[in-house]
Each structure stands twice: as C-alpha cells, then as structure tokens.
Design a protein around this motif. Structure first.
Motif, PDB file in Angstrom:
ATOM      1  N   ARG A   1       0.871  -1.187   0.000  1.00 49.03           N
ATOM      2  CA  ARG A   1       0.000   0.000   0.000  1.00 49.03           C
ATOM      3  C   ARG A   1       0.903   1.231   0.000  1.00 49.03           C
ATOM      4  O   ARG A   1       1.879   1.280   0.724  1.00 49.03           O
ATOM      5  N   SER A   2       0.545   2.217  -0.810  1.00 47.07           N
ATOM      6  CA  SER A   2       1.332   3.450  -0.825  1.00 47.07           C
ATOM      7  C   SER A   2       0.411   4.647  -1.025  1.00 47.07           C
ATOM      8  O   SER A   2      -0.637   4.556  -1.662  1.00 47.07           O
ATOM      9  N   GLU A   3       0.838   5.737  -0.478  1.00 46.16           N
ATOM     10  CA  GLU A   3       0.106   6.992  -0.554  1.00 46.16           C
ATOM     11  C   GLU A   3       1.111   8.080  -0.922  1.00 46.16           C
ATOM     12  O   GLU A   3       2.188   8.132  -0.338  1.00 46.16           O
ATOM     13  N   VAL A   4       0.769   8.919  -1.878  1.00 46.17           N
ATOM     14  CA  VAL A   4       1.666   9.990  -2.302  1.00 46.17           C
ATOM     15  C   VAL A   4       0.891  11.306  -2.301  1.00 46.17           C
ATOM     16  O   VAL A   4      -0.194  11.401  -2.879  1.00 46.17           O
ATOM     17  N   LEU A   5       1.455  12.295  -1.647  1.00 44.73           N
ATOM     18  CA  LEU A   5       0.913  13.657  -1.664  1.00 44.73           C
ATOM     19  C   LEU A   5       1.995  14.551  -2.238  1.00 44.73           C
ATOM     20  O   LEU A   5       3.120  14.572  -1.758  1.00 44.73           O
ATOM     21  N   SER A   6       1.670  15.301  -3.282  1.00 45.14           N
ATOM     22  CA  SER A   6       2.639  16.175  -3.931  1.00 45.14           C
ATOM     23  C   SER A   6       2.227  17.631  -3.727  1.00 45.14           C
ATOM     24  O   SER A   6       1.108  18.026  -4.059  1.00 45.14           O
ATOM     25  N   PHE A   7       3.148  18.400  -3.164  1.00 39.90           N
ATOM     26  CA  PHE A   7       2.885  19.814  -2.887  1.00 39.90           C
ATOM     27  C   PHE A   7       3.746  20.697  -3.775  1.00 39.90           C
ATOM     28  O   PHE A   7       4.873  20.369  -4.098  1.00 39.90           O
ATOM     29  N   ASP A   8       3.212  21.843  -4.130  1.00 43.77           N
ATOM     30  CA  ASP A   8       3.944  22.852  -4.892  1.00 43.77           C
ATOM     31  C   ASP A   8       3.650  24.202  -4.253  1.00 43.77           C
ATOM     32  O   ASP A   8       2.487  24.611  -4.171  1.00 43.77           O
ATOM     33  N   ASP A   9       4.677  24.853  -3.750  1.00 46.52           N
ATOM     34  CA  ASP A   9       4.529  26.137  -3.060  1.00 46.52           C
ATOM     35  C   ASP A   9       3.537  26.032  -1.902  1.00 46.52           C
ATOM     36  O   ASP A   9       2.697  26.911  -1.686  1.00 46.52           O
ATOM     37  N   GLY A  10       3.611  24.930  -1.176  1.00 48.15           N
ATOM     38  CA  GLY A  10       2.760  24.756  -0.007  1.00 48.15           C
ATOM     39  C   GLY A  10       1.326  24.364  -0.307  1.00 48.15           C
ATOM     40  O   GLY A  10       0.510  24.253   0.602  1.00 48.15           O
ATOM     41  N   ARG A  11       1.004  24.138  -1.565  1.00 41.57           N
ATOM     42  CA  ARG A  11      -0.356  23.747  -1.948  1.00 41.57           C
ATOM     43  C   ARG A  11      -0.352  22.328  -2.494  1.00 41.57           C
ATOM     44  O   ARG A  11       0.524  21.953  -3.261  1.00 41.57           O
ATOM     45  N   LEU A  12      -1.373  21.592  -2.101  1.00 40.06           N
ATOM     46  CA  LEU A  12      -1.505  20.233  -2.578  1.00 40.06           C
ATOM     47  C   LEU A  12      -1.842  20.243  -4.063  1.00 40.06           C
ATOM     48  O   LEU A  12      -2.817  20.855  -4.491  1.00 40.06           O
ATOM     49  N   ARG A  13      -1.001  19.580  -4.868  1.00 47.03           N
ATOM     50  CA  ARG A  13      -1.223  19.532  -6.313  1.00 47.03           C
ATOM     51  C   ARG A  13      -1.793  18.193  -6.760  1.00 47.03           C
ATOM     52  O   ARG A  13      -2.701  18.135  -7.569  1.00 47.03           O
ATOM     53  N   THR A  14      -1.253  17.109  -6.268  1.00 47.13           N
ATOM     54  CA  THR A  14      -1.747  15.782  -6.638  1.00 47.13           C
ATOM     55  C   THR A  14      -1.678  14.853  -5.436  1.00 47.13           C
ATOM     56  O   THR A  14      -0.872  15.063  -4.523  1.00 47.13           O
ATOM     57  N   SER A  15      -2.536  13.874  -5.475  1.00 43.75           N
ATOM     58  CA  SER A  15      -2.490  12.831  -4.452  1.00 43.75           C
ATOM     59  C   SER A  15      -2.877  11.515  -5.108  1.00 43.75           C
ATOM     60  O   SER A  15      -3.641  11.493  -6.078  1.00 43.75           O
ATOM     61  N   SER A  16      -2.325  10.442  -4.590  1.00 44.18           N
ATOM     62  CA  SER A  16      -2.671   9.132  -5.127  1.00 44.18           C
ATOM     63  C   SER A  16      -2.542   8.072  -4.039  1.00 44.18           C
ATOM     64  O   SER A  16      -1.811   8.252  -3.054  1.00 44.18           O
ATOM     65  N   PHE A  17      -3.256   7.000  -4.230  1.00 43.19           N
ATOM     66  CA  PHE A  17      -3.222   5.867  -3.315  1.00 43.19           C
ATOM     67  C   PHE A  17      -3.201   4.607  -4.155  1.00 43.19           C
ATOM     68  O   PHE A  17      -3.922   4.494  -5.150  1.00 43.19           O
ATOM     69  N   ASP A  18      -2.358   3.657  -3.803  1.00 41.27           N
ATOM     70  CA  ASP A  18      -2.265   2.404  -4.525  1.00 41.27           C
ATOM     71  C   ASP A  18      -2.265   1.256  -3.528  1.00 41.27           C
ATOM     72  O   ASP A  18      -1.596   1.324  -2.495  1.00 41.27           O
ATOM     73  N   ALA A  19      -3.018   0.215  -3.831  1.00 38.57           N
ATOM     74  CA  ALA A  19      -3.058  -0.975  -2.983  1.00 38.57           C
ATOM     75  C   ALA A  19      -3.016  -2.194  -3.893  1.00 38.57           C
ATOM     76  O   ALA A  19      -3.728  -2.261  -4.897  1.00 38.57           O
ATOM     77  N   SER A  20      -2.158  -3.134  -3.545  1.00 37.89           N
ATOM     78  CA  SER A  20      -2.077  -4.366  -4.316  1.00 37.89           C
ATOM     79  C   SER A  20      -1.667  -5.515  -3.404  1.00 37.89           C
ATOM     80  O   SER A  20      -1.066  -5.299  -2.347  1.00 37.89           O
ATOM     81  N   GLU A  21      -2.008  -6.707  -3.807  1.00 34.96           N
ATOM     82  CA  GLU A  21      -1.582  -7.889  -3.075  1.00 34.96           C
ATOM     83  C   GLU A  21      -1.530  -9.054  -4.037  1.00 34.96           C
ATOM     84  O   GLU A  21      -2.115  -9.010  -5.121  1.00 34.96           O
ATOM     85  N   GLY A  22      -0.809 -10.083  -3.644  1.00 37.55           N
ATOM     86  CA  GLY A  22      -0.688 -11.247  -4.497  1.00 37.55           C
ATOM     87  C   GLY A  22       0.304 -12.234  -3.921  1.00 37.55           C
ATOM     88  O   GLY A  22       0.704 -12.149  -2.764  1.00 37.55           O
ATOM     89  N   PHE A  23       0.711 -13.179  -4.773  1.00 36.88           N
ATOM     90  CA  PHE A  23       1.669 -14.191  -4.340  1.00 36.88           C
ATOM     91  C   PHE A  23       2.576 -14.574  -5.490  1.00 36.88           C
ATOM     92  O   PHE A  23       2.282 -14.324  -6.658  1.00 36.88           O
ATOM     93  N   GLY A  24       3.697 -15.173  -5.138  1.00 39.88           N
ATOM     94  CA  GLY A  24       4.621 -15.746  -6.100  1.00 39.88           C
ATOM     95  C   GLY A  24       4.937 -17.160  -5.660  1.00 39.88           C
ATOM     96  O   GLY A  24       5.043 -17.440  -4.464  1.00 39.88           O
ATOM     97  N   LEU A  25       5.068 -18.057  -6.601  1.00 36.63           N
ATOM     98  CA  LEU A  25       5.384 -19.449  -6.328  1.00 36.63           C
ATOM     99  C   LEU A  25       6.581 -19.802  -7.200  1.00 36.63           C
ATOM    100  O   LEU A  25       6.567 -19.543  -8.405  1.00 36.63           O
ATOM    101  N   ARG A  26       7.622 -20.380  -6.579  1.00 38.21           N
ATOM    102  CA  ARG A  26       8.865 -20.633  -7.301  1.00 38.21           C
ATOM    103  C   ARG A  26       9.405 -22.005  -6.949  1.00 38.21           C
ATOM    104  O   ARG A  26       9.315 -22.448  -5.807  1.00 38.21           O
ATOM    105  N   ALA A  27       9.981 -22.688  -7.967  1.00 38.36           N
ATOM    106  CA  ALA A  27      10.665 -23.963  -7.767  1.00 38.36           C
ATOM    107  C   ALA A  27      11.974 -23.928  -8.535  1.00 38.36           C
ATOM    108  O   ALA A  27      12.048 -23.379  -9.641  1.00 38.36           O
TER     109      ALA A  27
END
Length: 112
Positions: free
Chosen positions: A40-66
């Motif tokens: 999970r990640s959250e990003v807030l981007s500010f420019d001159d003290g003002r919020l310009r962009t924000s985003s949130f990402d969530a992912s899950e899964g698995f890997g199987l290896r032999a």
C-alpha cells in the motif's frame, strides 16, 4: 492508509491447502518458496505549499517458485486464492519435470 495487518491465511487462503499445494509443487525440486505480499502506498505532492496531486495504490498477491538445477519455474498472481495457486503450481512444475512443455494459448483479446 489503514494499519490493518496482512493475514492471508485468515482472510484469503486455508493454511493447510496452501501447504499441500506447495508441497506437491516442490516434489523433486531442490528449492522453492511461496511468497505472499501486500503493498500500500500513498503519495501527496505539494507545490509552493499547496496540494497539487495525491494518489493511493493498494495491491496484493503471491509468487510461487521452484528450482531444479539451473531451471527455475516461477508464477505469480494478484489474486490470493487456492484456485490461483493451483493454476500457478502447474506452470511452476514445468521446471521441476522435464524442463519445459508446450505454451498455453494466449488469452482472448478484449478490445474489439
């Protein structure tokens, strides 16, 4: 973001089923693993003290290896389920067995 704990064996997958799938996948292999992950990640981007962009990402899964000699079979999915693990196990077994097999047909195109 939430601080909820990642407990895939309580919410997505039966621990014993996962263990049996992993065990049968690794028969004859020298090494192997099942890797479960949530990100999970959250990003807030500010420019001159003002919020310009924000985003949130969530992912899950698995890997199987032999690993067998110099051959490595790996499969992963973004769905944590017994069914997804069983599909991945078939792919991973190719490295442990004769070292390969026929390619599966490509999935049907969805953009027409």
């Amino acid at each position: 973001m939430t601080d909820s704990l990642f407990r895939p064996f309580e919410t997505h997958l039966d621990r014993e089923s996962a263990r049996e799938i992993l065990k049968s996948t690794l028969i004859g292999a020298e090494d192997g693993e099942l890797f479960l992950e949530r990100s999970r990640s959250e990003v807030l981007s500010f420019d001159d003290g003002r919020l310009r962009t924000s985003s949130f990402d969530a992912s899950e899964g698995f890997g199987l290896r032999a690993v067998q000699g110099e051959r490595v079979g790996y499969a992963h999915a973004t769905e944590i389920s017994e069914q997804a693990m069983r599909r991945s196990a078939g792919t991973v077994r190719l490295a442990v067995e004769a070292g390969g097999g026929p390619l599966c047909a490509a999935p049907p195109a969805t953009n027409r």
